[in-house]
Design a protein around this motif. Structure first.
Motif, PDB file in Angstrom:
ATOM      1  N   VAL A 115      38.418  38.035  25.111  1.00 37.08           N
ATOM      2  CA  VAL A 115      38.666  37.278  23.888  1.00 37.08           C
ATOM      3  C   VAL A 115      40.110  36.798  23.960  1.00 37.08           C
ATOM      4  O   VAL A 115      41.041  37.570  23.730  1.00 37.08           O
ATOM      5  N   ASN A 116      40.285  35.559  24.313  1.00 36.60           N
ATOM      6  CA  ASN A 116      41.635  35.019  24.473  1.00 36.60           C
ATOM      7  C   ASN A 116      42.326  34.797  23.132  1.00 36.60           C
ATOM      8  O   ASN A 116      43.534  35.053  22.996  1.00 36.60           O
ATOM      9  N   GLU A 117      41.533  34.326  22.153  1.00 40.90           N
ATOM     10  CA  GLU A 117      42.153  34.010  20.860  1.00 40.90           C
ATOM     11  C   GLU A 117      41.108  33.912  19.769  1.00 40.90           C
ATOM     12  O   GLU A 117      40.014  33.373  19.966  1.00 40.90           O
ATOM     13  N   ILE A 118      41.437  34.470  18.609  1.00 37.67           N
ATOM     14  CA  ILE A 118      40.654  34.284  17.385  1.00 37.67           C
ATOM     15  C   ILE A 118      41.620  33.859  16.287  1.00 37.67           C
ATOM     16  O   ILE A 118      42.633  34.529  16.059  1.00 37.67           O
ATOM     17  N   GLN A 119      41.298  32.770  15.602  1.00 37.34           N
ATOM     18  CA  GLN A 119      42.118  32.350  14.470  1.00 37.34           C
ATOM     19  C   GLN A 119      41.220  32.177  13.251  1.00 37.34           C
ATOM     20  O   GLN A 119      40.215  31.457  13.300  1.00 37.34           O
ATOM     21  N   VAL A 120      41.600  32.869  12.172  1.00 35.69           N
ATOM     22  CA  VAL A 120      40.851  32.796  10.913  1.00 35.69           C
ATOM     23  C   VAL A 120      41.780  32.239   9.851  1.00 35.69           C
ATOM     24  O   VAL A 120      42.852  32.788   9.588  1.00 35.69           O
ATOM     25  N   ARG A 121      41.343  31.134   9.238  1.00 37.65           N
ATOM     26  CA  ARG A 121      42.164  30.473   8.219  1.00 37.65           C
ATOM     27  C   ARG A 121      41.321  30.171   6.985  1.00 37.65           C
ATOM     28  O   ARG A 121      40.100  29.994   7.075  1.00 37.65           O
ATOM     29  N   SER A 122      42.015  30.111   5.845  1.00 38.57           N
ATOM     30  CA  SER A 122      41.343  29.645   4.636  1.00 38.57           C
ATOM     31  C   SER A 122      42.369  29.014   3.701  1.00 38.57           C
ATOM     32  O   SER A 122      43.524  29.429   3.647  1.00 38.57           O
ATOM     33  N   SER A 123      41.899  28.008   3.021  1.00 41.76           N
ATOM     34  CA  SER A 123      42.710  27.352   1.993  1.00 41.76           C
ATOM     35  C   SER A 123      41.796  27.133   0.800  1.00 41.76           C
ATOM     36  O   SER A 123      41.106  26.110   0.701  1.00 41.76           O
ATOM     37  N   ILE A 124      41.772  28.141  -0.060  1.00 41.51           N
ATOM     38  CA  ILE A 124      40.803  28.161  -1.150  1.00 41.51           C
ATOM     39  C   ILE A 124      41.526  28.117  -2.485  1.00 41.51           C
ATOM     40  O   ILE A 124      42.436  28.903  -2.744  1.00 41.51           O
ATOM     41  N   ASN A 125      41.092  27.204  -3.303  1.00 43.20           N
ATOM     42  CA  ASN A 125      41.647  27.059  -4.645  1.00 43.20           C
ATOM     43  C   ASN A 125      40.538  27.316  -5.654  1.00 43.20           C
ATOM     44  O   ASN A 125      39.455  26.760  -5.556  1.00 43.20           O
ATOM     45  N   GLY A 126      40.835  28.161  -6.630  1.00 43.02           N
ATOM     46  CA  GLY A 126      39.836  28.457  -7.639  1.00 43.02           C
ATOM     47  C   GLY A 126      39.084  29.735  -7.328  1.00 43.02           C
ATOM     48  O   GLY A 126      39.403  30.478  -6.397  1.00 43.02           O
ATOM     49  N   ASP A 127      38.054  29.999  -8.111  1.00 46.82           N
ATOM     50  CA  ASP A 127      37.256  31.209  -7.980  1.00 46.82           C
ATOM     51  C   ASP A 127      35.950  30.863  -7.268  1.00 46.82           C
ATOM     52  O   ASP A 127      35.131  30.099  -7.790  1.00 46.82           O
ATOM     53  N   PRO A 128      35.733  31.402  -6.044  1.00 44.65           N
ATOM     54  CA  PRO A 128      34.518  31.048  -5.309  1.00 44.65           C
ATOM     55  C   PRO A 128      33.238  31.505  -5.993  1.00 44.65           C
ATOM     56  O   PRO A 128      32.161  31.018  -5.660  1.00 44.65           O
ATOM     57  N   ASP A 129      33.346  32.429  -6.959  1.00 46.95           N
ATOM     58  CA  ASP A 129      32.155  32.887  -7.673  1.00 46.95           C
ATOM     59  C   ASP A 129      31.849  32.041  -8.907  1.00 46.95           C
ATOM     60  O   ASP A 129      30.850  32.264  -9.584  1.00 46.95           O
ATOM     61  N   VAL A 130      32.728  31.110  -9.191  1.00 46.58           N
ATOM     62  CA  VAL A 130      32.502  30.196 -10.318  1.00 46.58           C
ATOM     63  C   VAL A 130      32.225  28.806  -9.755  1.00 46.58           C
ATOM     64  O   VAL A 130      33.084  28.223  -9.092  1.00 46.58           O
ATOM     65  N   PRO A 131      31.032  28.267  -9.980  1.00 47.20           N
ATOM     66  CA  PRO A 131      30.668  26.980  -9.388  1.00 47.20           C
ATOM     67  C   PRO A 131      31.669  25.873  -9.725  1.00 47.20           C
ATOM     68  O   PRO A 131      32.228  25.814 -10.819  1.00 47.20           O
ATOM     69  N   TYR A 132      31.882  25.011  -8.723  1.00 52.96           N
ATOM     70  CA  TYR A 132      32.650  23.768  -8.848  1.00 52.96           C
ATOM     71  C   TYR A 132      34.152  23.980  -9.052  1.00 52.96           C
ATOM     72  O   TYR A 132      34.877  23.017  -9.313  1.00 52.96           O
TER      73      TYR A 132
END
Length: 465
Positions: free
Chosen positions: A210-227
């Motif tokens: 496994v040469n490289e693993i990159q995990v990224r996120s850019s999340i705004n708001g509550d993922p459990d609340v639609p939209y």
């Protein structure tokens, strides 16, 4: 670092090691403490020129069993946790984390001689053995344990602007049977040479890089609340490759086309190879003897039909519609997470492959006292094992008043960081020993050797070295 999906594979290979002559770096197939014990036949495993005082016959299967585990940073219990992974949150324990290095290496070895014996024919010494070996080497970066800890603390995880980069996670498993024929002969009163030729029957080999693993996120708001986070994204990028050669093993893919398990439909010979051991012993002075050897110079060629290749050069992106899929992947708790890796079978590489054995260089010096009743020795070993070459310097004191009774105490400096010692004893046919005494759960290197050997034939001819 073995997941629950892979654990049955290891258990099956262990069973074969114990029951069949086709089987699964602590880290080697020999016992350093036995090197200067003249009445012990097992020192032939370290140098084929170190002939015993007489022929021998080792009890089948249980005649020479060795198991070892070692790590550059982790203790014995830590190694068990990483391999077994039954305690899903061991990586959150602060005592465990305090022992971590940037790169954490683990080596586990199991070895047994299923059948072995040796005899003198004049000044010539011959030996035959059938042995089974398994070596496991793994490397886990500290960044992987950081990632697992943070993902386990769900309430504390901040998915906004999350960025993890994990590099250099490796796993190698090698298992094979050897059929060996050894020969040694004194050239004169000072010099003895020896060698062994081995035919190798490969049970299996697996290499994951496994040469490289990159995990990224850019999340705004509550993922459990639609939209509330329609414009948010998360991504997993991986660069990894897998090579495996096992008879009857198939890589199984899930609905998305990623490998998620290994299926075994029987076992057999997956490859063939050959290797040699070469050794020399030279009495420089009446009381000073020098010796050297090179072990396991060889290879195994794995057949095309038993070989599988897989590759991951993925960059998967997740949106609000499949966010929970991303969450399930990163919170799995597995040190080796196949869902995270996203490996796919690479049909473009349908071919055989060849791997080298982990060779070892050995240098020894012994000084005899009290008419050879007491011997002081120094032994250097260097083994080209994965994921990193391992060296050891062992100092020992050996009492060998009779062929049926030998006793040795040793101190190995490097692998145990000077925090362990070794003991070995031969009493009649029974031999027991360790290079690294188990001193509690934080012991970094530990091994044990058990042998039962019976004398065979006459003692070596008078005047041989």
């Amino acid at each position: 670092m073995i997941t629950n999906k892979q654990l049955p594979c290891i258990k099956r290979m262990s069973a074969i090691l114990m029951l069949l002559p086709l089987c699964l770096s602590g880290y080697s197939q020999f016992l350093r403490t036995s090197y200067f014990m003249e009445g012990v036949t097992y020192r032939l495993q370290l140098n084929p020129a170190l002939t015993p005082t007489r022929g021998y016959f080792n009890f089948p299967v249980a005649g020479a069993i060795n198991a070892a585990a070692s790590s550059n940073s982790l203790g014995y219990n830590d190694i068990v946790d990483v391999i077994d992974n039954s305690d899903d949150n061991f990586y959150s324990d602060e005592k465990f984390r305090s022992r971590l290095s940037d790169q954490n290496r683990i080596n586990v070895t199991a070895h047994t001689d299923i059948l072995s014996f040796g005899w003198y024919k004049g000044k010539n010494f011959w030996s035959v053995n059938v042995g089974a070996r398994v070596d496991l080497g793994a490397e886990v970066p500290k960044s992987m344990f950081d990632f697992l800890r943070d993902m386990d603390q769900q309430d504390a995880v901040d998915y906004q602007n999350m960025d993890y980069l994990i590099k250099h996670e490796n796993l190698e498993i090698n298992s094979y049977t050897e059929l060996g024929l050894g020969y040694a002969r004194p050239i004169n009163e000072r010099l003895t040479v020896g060698g062994k030729f081995k035919i190798l029957l490969g049970a299996g080999n697996l290499k994951l890089r496994v040469n490289e693993i990159q995990v990224r996120s850019s999340i705004n708001g509550d993922p459990d609340v639609p939209y509330t986070w329609l414009n948010s994204t998360a991504s997993i990028r991986v660069d990894a490759n897998l090579e495996s050669s096992y008879k009857g093993m198939k890589l199984r893919e899930n609905e998305e086309g990623y490998i998620d398990e290994f299926d075994f439909n029987g076992f057999g010979i997956a490859g063939y190879g050959a290797a040699v051991d070469m050794g020399v012993s030279y009495r420089l002075l009446p009381k000073l003897t020098l010796s050297a050897s090179v072990l396991d110079l060889g290879f195994i060629s794995w057949t095309k039909g038993s070989t599988n290749y897989a590759r991951s050069e993925t960059n998967r992106t997740y949106y609000y519609t499949n966010y929970h899929e991303f969450e399930d992947i990163v919170q799995s708790g597995d040190v080796l997470n196949y869902d995270l890796l996203g490996l796919k079978i690479d049909d473009s590489q349908s071919k055989s492959r060849t791997t080298s054995l982990h060779s070892t260089l050995v240098f020894g010096a012994e000084y005899s006292l009290l008419n050879n009743w007491l011997v002081l020795g120094a032994l250097s070993t260097t083994r080209m094992v994965e994921p990193k070459t391992q060296s050891e310097l062992t100092l020992s004191a050996n009492i060998r008043p009779r062929n049926w009774f030998n006793l040795a105490a040793s101190y190995s400096i490097i692998q145990s960081a000077g925090k362990s010692f070794g003991l070995a004893m031969k009493l009649g046919p029974l031999f027991v020993g360790t290079d690294y005494m188990f001193l509690g759960s934080n012991t970094k290197s530990v091994n044990a050797f058990l042998g039962i050997s019976f004398p065979l034939g006459k003692k070596k001819a008078s005047g041989t070295s």
